[in-house]
Design an enzyme around this catalytic site. Sequence first.
Site, PDB file in Angstrom:
ATOM      1  N   LEU A 100       0.887  -1.162   0.000  1.00 59.06           N
ATOM      2  CA  LEU A 100       0.000   0.000   0.000  1.00 59.06           C
ATOM      3  C   LEU A 100       0.927   1.215   0.000  1.00 59.06           C
ATOM      4  O   LEU A 100       1.985   1.183   0.633  1.00 59.06           O
ATOM      5  CB  LEU A 100      -0.881   0.018   1.253  1.00 59.06           C
ATOM      6  CG  LEU A 100      -1.988  -1.039   1.339  1.00 59.06           C
ATOM      7  CD1 LEU A 100      -2.728  -0.937   2.665  1.00 59.06           C
ATOM      8  CD2 LEU A 100      -2.977  -0.911   0.181  1.00 59.06           C
ATOM      9  N   ASP A 101       0.522   2.272  -0.689  1.00 58.61           N
ATOM     10  CA  ASP A 101       1.365   3.465  -0.746  1.00 58.61           C
ATOM     11  C   ASP A 101       1.580   4.054   0.656  1.00 58.61           C
ATOM     12  O   ASP A 101       0.782   3.830   1.570  1.00 58.61           O
ATOM     13  CB  ASP A 101       0.709   4.548  -1.615  1.00 58.61           C
ATOM     14  CG  ASP A 101       0.662   4.139  -3.077  1.00 58.61           C
ATOM     15  OD1 ASP A 101       1.469   3.279  -3.483  1.00 58.61           O
ATOM     16  OD2 ASP A 101      -0.194   4.688  -3.814  1.00 58.61           O
ATOM     17  N   TYR A 102       2.601   4.866   0.778  1.00 59.67           N
ATOM     18  CA  TYR A 102       2.944   5.566   2.025  1.00 59.67           C
ATOM     19  C   TYR A 102       1.724   6.288   2.606  1.00 59.67           C
ATOM     20  O   TYR A 102       1.452   6.238   3.800  1.00 59.67           O
ATOM     21  CB  TYR A 102       4.062   6.565   1.681  1.00 59.67           C
ATOM     22  CG  TYR A 102       4.586   7.385   2.819  1.00 59.67           C
ATOM     23  CD1 TYR A 102       5.337   6.795   3.832  1.00 59.67           C
ATOM     24  CD2 TYR A 102       4.362   8.760   2.858  1.00 59.67           C
ATOM     25  CE1 TYR A 102       5.849   7.565   4.865  1.00 59.67           C
ATOM     26  CE2 TYR A 102       4.879   9.535   3.887  1.00 59.67           C
ATOM     27  CZ  TYR A 102       5.618   8.929   4.892  1.00 59.67           C
ATOM     28  OH  TYR A 102       6.120   9.689   5.916  1.00 59.67           O
ATOM     29  N   HIS A 187       0.285   2.091  -8.094  1.00 68.22           N
ATOM     30  CA  HIS A 187      -0.588   3.261  -7.982  1.00 68.22           C
ATOM     31  C   HIS A 187      -1.888   3.063  -8.760  1.00 68.22           C
ATOM     32  O   HIS A 187      -2.426   4.024  -9.323  1.00 68.22           O
ATOM     33  CB  HIS A 187       0.109   4.521  -8.533  1.00 68.22           C
ATOM     34  CG  HIS A 187       1.200   5.046  -7.654  1.00 68.22           C
ATOM     35  ND1 HIS A 187       1.282   4.776  -6.311  1.00 68.22           N
ATOM     36  CD2 HIS A 187       2.257   5.843  -7.934  1.00 68.22           C
ATOM     37  CE1 HIS A 187       2.352   5.376  -5.804  1.00 68.22           C
ATOM     38  NE2 HIS A 187       2.964   6.015  -6.765  1.00 68.22           N
ATOM     39  N   LYS A 190      -5.044   5.300  -7.825  1.00 66.06           N
ATOM     40  CA  LYS A 190      -4.753   6.724  -8.080  1.00 66.06           C
ATOM     41  C   LYS A 190      -4.704   6.987  -9.587  1.00 66.06           C
ATOM     42  O   LYS A 190      -5.254   7.976 -10.073  1.00 66.06           O
ATOM     43  CB  LYS A 190      -3.424   7.116  -7.438  1.00 66.06           C
ATOM     44  CG  LYS A 190      -3.494   7.168  -5.916  1.00 66.06           C
ATOM     45  CD  LYS A 190      -2.134   7.463  -5.331  1.00 66.06           C
ATOM     46  CE  LYS A 190      -2.190   7.400  -3.822  1.00 66.06           C
ATOM     47  NZ  LYS A 190      -0.867   7.328  -3.225  1.00 66.06           N
TER      48      LYS A 190
END
Length: 236
Positions: A100-102, A187, A190
């Site tokens: 999972l992204d930051y 991503h 997004k």
Amino acid sequence: MERLQKYLSNCGVASRRKSEELIKEGRVKVNGETILELGFKVDINDIVSVDGVDVKKEDKVYYLLYKPEKIISSVKDDKGRKTVIDLIDTKEKIFPIGRLDYDTSGLLLLTNDGNLSNLLTHPSHNINKIYSVKLSGIIKSSEVKELEKGIVIDGVKTKKSIVKIKKIDKKNNKSYVEITITEGRYHQVKNMFAYFGYQVVKLKRTNYAFLDLSNLRIGEYRKLTPKEVKKLYSLK
Ligand code: URA
């Protein structure tokens, strides 16, 4: 019975390929005898050593973490930032299954079981992942339809998804949507909304296959039950 190189990699000694090299280099013994044959079969009663040190089959562990934002989804960070591993109290060498992204929160699985990780992250496995998304802008239903059918990102069409509009906040120019995808491209969520010019301002993964975040607060984790692990293994 298991091939020696597979046994070594399952024990966390090295990758399958590196384990083969260790065998060829004469560094692996089974019951005190050096084994150079790659297909050699062993079972749990055999004593396997590498460079004279006994290798033990480590217990497999499985955790479900409610990842907070501002935490890195990797084992180590070269900038010394906190990682998801720092949140879990275990002596096993665990790693996240996917990422999972930051700035993304939500459900993340962690394990030391490379087989399960490979299985779940393989593109041919269509594991459902549900994300709750806050977007800047008001999304149109025609765009929702296009997203569901698939759009081309970096030359590759996204697989079918399900997009539900949960709330439109006209006053603040925000949309709240829920998207179900089966892929895990970089991503991905997004980029899917960016395709229509919307910026994702908040992203949370609420579900992974049949698992959700029930009874966990942000930053908390629990072990998976043996039944849940079995069910993950049986997902197709
Ligand atoms: N899609 C993204 O863009 N980010 C995530 O962290 C997960 C899915």
